[in-house]
Design an enzyme around this catalytic site. Structure first.
Site, PDB file in Angstrom:
ATOM      1  N   ALA A  49     -26.150  12.550  -9.437  1.00  0.00           N
ATOM      2  CA  ALA A  49     -25.679  12.959  -8.098  1.00  0.00           C
ATOM      3  C   ALA A  49     -24.236  13.441  -8.091  1.00  0.00           C
ATOM      4  CB  ALA A  49     -25.815  11.834  -7.077  1.00  0.00           C
ATOM      5  N   LYS A  57     -37.087   5.655 -10.213  1.00  0.00           N
ATOM      6  CA  LYS A  57     -35.668   5.878  -9.933  1.00  0.00           C
ATOM      7  C   LYS A  57     -35.378   5.116  -8.644  1.00  0.00           C
ATOM      8  CE  LYS A  57     -32.209   9.034  -8.248  1.00  0.00           C
ATOM      9  NZ  LYS A  57     -31.755  10.406  -7.936  1.00  0.00           N
TER      10      LYS A  57
END
Lengths: 63, 272
Positions: free
Chosen positions: B200, B113
């Site tokens: 997020a 990631k």
């Protein structure tokens, strides 16, 4: 010979393997960087050089 | 309080709903990816992982600190899920590339990631450094999942660079503000040929459902679960929200109208 291990000056650490052993008993999930570059496990026994910056890293919580 | 493990989603049927999420060479049944940041302890994290149904969880790479309780990798392995290392905290492409190489060595995975942030106040991705790092890591054989801005053009560049997915933010990391720009997120989903994972800024279950309704292939969240008053229950809520949102997307929502449209016919109305 002096190196820096995880931000601390050390005079007794001669290899990446010794650096790992100095900070943890774990071997799985560990990576070593010398001067920013990854050191493969197969090269952990190679000698460090004076002034090397060694980072011993492991997994921690993170998004 | 109901046991989250027994809270079963009731709507998970219909064409396409059981189609797995394929990223690079792996297919997952779950469309929820869980970040581990913020968990109070390993037991709580394990419970949240189980309740979420996730098959992929993120970890960060940091200096070994003496006296840390057990390894988080052991916790993740005992849950039977895969590890997705991140490059959290990196400000430059060089830092992120080095961190990815170390993660590959530590965890034996090519998956990363990719996070390259621009500053500490917003934690927003730095698009220039991000694209630079993505190109380098793809060339080195990594499966790159970049955390990116909600910018359709940048998403297109990241896909062209060979990223296995694109992961636009809903809102800045840890804010829980939900999807700030649903239009952009929908545009990214429409234009992408790789999975779009909303990453997020998710605050609660309805945010995760909305991401899926907009066309996202999956949702990645951490704080919303790990810092909830009851992380295990919120993990179960997120699991169901992602399933519900995907079902709604596949079902095809009705168009929005300005004026009412009776669902009950006026035909045959009595003359009273």
């Amino acid at each position: 010979m002096k190196i820096e291990l995880n931000g601390e000056a050390r005079g007794d650490v001669k290899t990446a393997a010794a650096a790992v052993a100095a900070v943890t008993e774990a071997r799985r999930g560990i990576a070593v960087a010398v001067n920013g570059e990854v050191v493969p496990r197969s090269e952990w026994d190679l000698p460090l050089a004076d002034g090397d910056t060694v980072e011993v890293l492991t997994a921690t919580q993170g998004g | 309080m109901p046991d989250p493990a027994t809270v079963t989603p009731g709507i998970a049927s219909g064409p396409g709903i059981h189609t797995g999420l394929t990223i690079a060479d792996k297919t997952f049944d779950s469309r929820l990816i869980l970040g581990t940041g913020g968990a109070a302890n390993h037991a709580q994290l394990a419970a949240a992982i189980a309740a979420s149904g996730t098959e992929l969880v993120t970890v960060a790479l940091r200096r070994v600190s003496p006296g840390t309780e057990g390894s988080i990798v052991d916790v993740i392995e005992s849950c039977g899920v895969d590890v997705l290392p991140n490059t959290a905290g990196c400000f430059t492409a060089e830092q992120a590339v080095r961190t990815a190489r170390l993660a590959r060595e530590a965890f034996g995975t090519n998956w990363i990631k990719l996070e390259v942030i621009g500053d500490e106040d917003t934690l927003l991705p730095d698009p220039v450094e991000l694209l630079d790092a993505a190109e380098t890591l793809v060339a080195e054989g990594f499966t790159v999942l970049p955390y990116t801005n909600d910018d359709p053009i940048l998403a297109r560049h990241l896909e062209a660079a060979g990223c296995a997915a694109v992961m636009p933010l809903a809102a800045p990391i840890g804010t829980g503000l939900g999807i700030r720009n649903p239009h952009n997120l929908a545009l990214i989903c429409e234009g992408a040929n790789v999975p779009v994972i909303c990453d997020a800024g998710i605050g609660t279950a309805s945010d995760a459902a909305q991401a899926m309704e907009l066309g996202c292939a999956a949702v990645l969240l951490a704080t919303a679960v790990t810092r909830a008053a009851d992380p295990e229950l919120m993990a179960a809520a997120m699991r169901d929200a992602v399933t519900a949102g995907r079902a709604a997307r596949l079902a095809g929502r009705i168009p929005k109208r300005q004026l009412a449209k009776a669902s009950t016919t006026f035909d045959g109305m009595a003359d009273l």
